[in-house]
Design a protein around this motif. Sequence first.
Motif, PDB file in Angstrom:
ATOM      1  N   PRO A 245       0.696  -1.233   0.201  1.00  0.00           N
ATOM      2  CA  PRO A 245      -0.053   0.114   0.084  1.00  0.00           C
ATOM      3  C   PRO A 245       0.771   1.255  -0.082  1.00  0.00           C
ATOM      4  CG  PRO A 245      -0.955  -1.424   1.555  1.00  0.00           C
ATOM      5  CD  PRO A 245       0.458  -2.281   1.153  1.00  0.00           C
ATOM      6  N   TYR A 246       2.085   1.066   0.470  1.00  0.00           N
ATOM      7  CA  TYR A 246       3.072   2.430   0.321  1.00  0.00           C
ATOM      8  C   TYR A 246       3.562   2.498  -0.951  1.00  0.00           C
ATOM      9  CZ  TYR A 246       2.725   3.655   5.308  1.00  0.00           C
ATOM     10  OH  TYR A 246       2.499   3.900   6.526  1.00  0.00           O
ATOM     11  N   TRP A 247       4.178   1.598  -1.537  1.00  0.00           N
ATOM     12  CA  TRP A 247       4.908   1.760  -2.777  1.00  0.00           C
ATOM     13  C   TRP A 247       4.168   1.367  -4.076  1.00  0.00           C
ATOM     14  CZ3 TRP A 247       4.974  -2.598  -5.948  1.00  0.00           C
ATOM     15  CH2 TRP A 247       4.952  -3.916  -5.342  1.00  0.00           C
ATOM     16  N   LEU A 248       3.092   0.947  -3.899  1.00  0.00           N
ATOM     17  CA  LEU A 248       2.343   0.752  -5.204  1.00  0.00           C
ATOM     18  C   LEU A 248       2.034   1.874  -6.156  1.00  0.00           C
ATOM     19  CD1 LEU A 248       1.390  -1.618  -7.227  1.00  0.00           C
ATOM     20  CD2 LEU A 248      -0.810  -1.370  -6.084  1.00  0.00           C
ATOM     21  N   GLY A 249       2.106   1.915  -7.265  1.00  0.00           N
ATOM     22  CA  GLY A 249       2.220   3.277  -8.191  1.00  0.00           C
ATOM     23  C   GLY A 249       2.925   4.333  -7.595  1.00  0.00           C
ATOM     24  N   GLN A 250       3.698   4.438  -6.677  1.00  0.00           N
ATOM     25  CA  GLN A 250       4.569   5.595  -6.061  1.00  0.00           C
ATOM     26  C   GLN A 250       6.021   5.775  -6.775  1.00  0.00           C
ATOM     27  OE1 GLN A 250       3.102   7.924  -4.203  1.00  0.00           O
ATOM     28  NE2 GLN A 250       1.350   6.880  -3.392  1.00  0.00           N
ATOM     29  N   HIS A 251       6.330   7.097  -6.545  1.00  0.00           N
ATOM     30  CA  HIS A 251       7.771   7.203  -6.554  1.00  0.00           C
ATOM     31  C   HIS A 251       8.507   7.310  -5.349  1.00  0.00           C
ATOM     32  CE1 HIS A 251      11.474   9.035  -8.191  1.00  0.00           C
ATOM     33  NE2 HIS A 251      11.386   9.866  -6.859  1.00  0.00           N
ATOM     34  N   VAL A 252       9.415   6.219  -5.317  1.00  0.00           N
ATOM     35  CA  VAL A 252      10.084   5.821  -4.087  1.00  0.00           C
ATOM     36  C   VAL A 252      11.551   6.575  -3.765  1.00  0.00           C
ATOM     37  CG1 VAL A 252      10.708   3.941  -2.649  1.00  0.00           C
ATOM     38  CG2 VAL A 252       8.757   3.746  -3.867  1.00  0.00           C
ATOM     39  N   ALA A 253      11.781   7.102  -3.026  1.00  0.00           N
ATOM     40  CA  ALA A 253      13.102   7.530  -2.680  1.00  0.00           C
ATOM     41  C   ALA A 253      14.013   6.597  -1.698  1.00  0.00           C
ATOM     42  CB  ALA A 253      13.539   9.042  -2.394  1.00  0.00           C
ATOM     43  N   LEU A 254      15.051   6.140  -1.866  1.00  0.00           N
ATOM     44  CA  LEU A 254      15.744   5.226  -0.764  1.00  0.00           C
ATOM     45  C   LEU A 254      16.883   6.044  -0.010  1.00  0.00           C
ATOM     46  CD1 LEU A 254      16.342   1.988  -3.043  1.00  0.00           C
ATOM     47  CD2 LEU A 254      14.566   2.389  -1.269  1.00  0.00           C
ATOM     48  N   ILE A 255      16.993   6.051   1.471  1.00  0.00           N
ATOM     49  CA  ILE A 255      18.010   6.774   2.059  1.00  0.00           C
ATOM     50  C   ILE A 255      18.521   5.750   3.020  1.00  0.00           C
ATOM     51  CG2 ILE A 255      18.364   8.510   3.859  1.00  0.00           C
ATOM     52  CD1 ILE A 255      15.977   9.865   3.066  1.00  0.00           C
ATOM     53  N   GLY A 256      19.713   5.123   2.878  1.00  0.00           N
ATOM     54  CA  GLY A 256      20.413   4.283   3.555  1.00  0.00           C
ATOM     55  C   GLY A 256      21.709   3.698   3.235  1.00  0.00           C
ATOM     56  N   ASP A 257      22.144   2.838   3.677  1.00  0.00           N
ATOM     57  CA  ASP A 257      23.539   2.005   3.315  1.00  0.00           C
ATOM     58  C   ASP A 257      23.380   1.930   1.830  1.00  0.00           C
ATOM     59  OD1 ASP A 257      25.899   0.305   4.063  1.00  0.00           O
ATOM     60  OD2 ASP A 257      24.709  -1.097   2.996  1.00  0.00           O
ATOM     61  N   ASP A 258      24.401   2.076   1.124  1.00  0.00           N
ATOM     62  CA  ASP A 258      24.466   1.733  -0.369  1.00  0.00           C
ATOM     63  C   ASP A 258      24.107   0.538  -0.695  1.00  0.00           C
ATOM     64  OD1 ASP A 258      24.900   3.241  -2.884  1.00  0.00           O
ATOM     65  OD2 ASP A 258      26.529   1.817  -3.057  1.00  0.00           O
ATOM     66  N   LYS A 259      24.899  -0.630  -0.006  1.00  0.00           N
ATOM     67  CA  LYS A 259      24.590  -1.918  -0.392  1.00  0.00           C
ATOM     68  C   LYS A 259      23.382  -2.343  -0.232  1.00  0.00           C
ATOM     69  CE  LYS A 259      26.662  -6.521   0.322  1.00  0.00           C
ATOM     70  NZ  LYS A 259      27.779  -7.198   0.818  1.00  0.00           N
ATOM     71  N   LEU A 260      22.716  -2.098   0.918  1.00  0.00           N
ATOM     72  CA  LEU A 260      21.419  -2.302   1.350  1.00  0.00           C
ATOM     73  C   LEU A 260      20.292  -1.636   0.220  1.00  0.00           C
ATOM     74  CD1 LEU A 260      19.557  -4.142   2.924  1.00  0.00           C
ATOM     75  CD2 LEU A 260      19.658  -2.425   4.786  1.00  0.00           C
ATOM     76  N   CYS A 261      20.603  -0.302  -0.002  1.00  0.00           N
ATOM     77  CA  CYS A 261      19.552   0.317  -0.743  1.00  0.00           C
ATOM     78  C   CYS A 261      19.666  -0.187  -2.193  1.00  0.00           C
ATOM     79  CB  CYS A 261      20.157   1.842  -0.724  1.00  0.00           C
ATOM     80  SG  CYS A 261      19.486   2.776   0.494  1.00  0.00           S
ATOM     81  N   LYS A 262      20.681  -0.846  -2.870  1.00  0.00           N
ATOM     82  CA  LYS A 262      20.722  -1.487  -3.862  1.00  0.00           C
ATOM     83  C   LYS A 262      19.970  -2.704  -3.954  1.00  0.00           C
ATOM     84  CE  LYS A 262      23.675  -3.319  -7.484  1.00  0.00           C
ATOM     85  NZ  LYS A 262      22.667  -4.319  -7.979  1.00  0.00           N
ATOM     86  N   ALA A 263      20.013  -3.505  -2.926  1.00  0.00           N
ATOM     87  CA  ALA A 263      19.206  -4.593  -2.812  1.00  0.00           C
ATOM     88  C   ALA A 263      17.514  -4.047  -3.095  1.00  0.00           C
ATOM     89  CB  ALA A 263      19.307  -5.467  -1.468  1.00  0.00           C
ATOM     90  N   TYR A 264      17.181  -3.132  -2.287  1.00  0.00           N
ATOM     91  CA  TYR A 264      15.763  -2.585  -2.291  1.00  0.00           C
ATOM     92  C   TYR A 264      15.540  -2.054  -3.669  1.00  0.00           C
ATOM     93  CZ  TYR A 264      14.380  -3.390   2.551  1.00  0.00           C
ATOM     94  OH  TYR A 264      14.140  -3.950   3.697  1.00  0.00           O
ATOM     95  N   SER A 265      16.578  -1.376  -4.221  1.00  0.00           N
ATOM     96  CA  SER A 265      16.293  -0.733  -5.494  1.00  0.00           C
ATOM     97  C   SER A 265      15.996  -1.690  -6.615  1.00  0.00           C
ATOM     98  CB  SER A 265      17.546  -0.022  -5.898  1.00  0.00           C
ATOM     99  OG  SER A 265      17.227   0.553  -7.213  1.00  0.00           O
ATOM    100  N   ASP A 266      16.865  -3.016  -6.425  1.00  0.00           N
ATOM    101  CA  ASP A 266      16.771  -3.901  -7.297  1.00  0.00           C
ATOM    102  C   ASP A 266      15.366  -4.875  -7.396  1.00  0.00           C
ATOM    103  OD1 ASP A 266      19.250  -3.628  -8.281  1.00  0.00           O
ATOM    104  OD2 ASP A 266      20.064  -5.261  -7.396  1.00  0.00           O
TER     105      ASP A 266
END
Length: 300
Positions: A245-266
Amino acid sequence: MTDWLAVDWGTSHLRVWGMSRAGAVKFRKTSDAGMGTLTRDGFEPALLDLVGDTLGTGTSPVIVCGMAGSRQGWAEAKYMAAPCAPPGIDRATYVPTRDARLSIHILPGVKQTTPADVMRGEETQIAGFLSLNPKFDGIICLPGTHTKWAHISAGEIVSFRTFMTGEMFALLSQQSVLRHTAAGDGWDAEAFAEAVSTGMSNPADLAARLFSIRAEGLLNDLHAAQARARLSGLLIGAELAAARPYWLGQHVALIGDDKLCKAYSDALGAQGLPVERTDAERMTLEGLKAAYARLKESAQ
C-alpha cells in the motif's frame, strides 16, 4: 575552531561534523561511544573526548539527532505525532552541561498512534531530503536494521511503518540454524531476485521457505552466497508484500546504506517502480544543517 557541531548519535556509533556558519564541513569524527555503551552521565564526556580539542572558548551550538534522545539516552526528546513535518529545532530538547562551551539541542523523533510506531533519527534524514527536494510527494524508504516506509505529502510525514527485516536477517544469518548455510558475505543476484519474487507472492509460507535454505544446504550443497541472497530476498519480498500500500504506483526515494539500498532498488525495480537512491550521510547532515539554520534565524 568550529562554529557549531552536527551530531548523529546512534545506538552503536557517534558521528560528529565540525561545521562553519555557512554550512561547510571542517572535520568529521567518529567513535564507538554509541548510546548503548553509555550511562546518562557519560554522554558529555564521550562528546568531549571526541571533539573537545576543536572547541573554542565561546559557546558552540550542538545539534543532535538519533538515539541520544531516547528514554535511555542523554535526555529524552519527546516524539512528535504524525502527521507532522519532520520536527526541527523549535521542538528540540535543551540539555544543560557542565562544560559551558556546549549548548546541546536534541531533536525529537516521530510517533504514530495507530498502528503504533516510532522513528528516531530517520526523521532528520527525511528533513534533509526534503530540504533538497521541497516539492517531493511520494514514499521515502529508509532500509536498515528497522526499515521505515514513510508517506510524504506537502512537506509532512503523513504515516509510516517499520519492518524489522534487517534485524531478522542478522539474527537468522548469525544466530539461527541458518548460520551454517548462509555464512560469509557472498551474494548471488539471481538467487536474490528469485527469492524476492517468491517472498512477495507467497509471504504466508515464509517460515517454511526459510528452513528449506538449511535443508538445501544439507542435501544439495547450496552455496553460501546463494543461501545468503535467498534469505535476504525472502525477507525483503515478504516486507514488500506487506508494504505494497505504500509503494504501489508511487515514486520511491531510498535513504540508507548503499549496499542495502541497492538490494531494495533491485527488488522494487523488478516491480517497474522508479526508484531514487540517495546518500544517507548527506541526508543526515542536511537535516542537521536545516535545524541549525532555524536556530540562527531564531537568534537574530
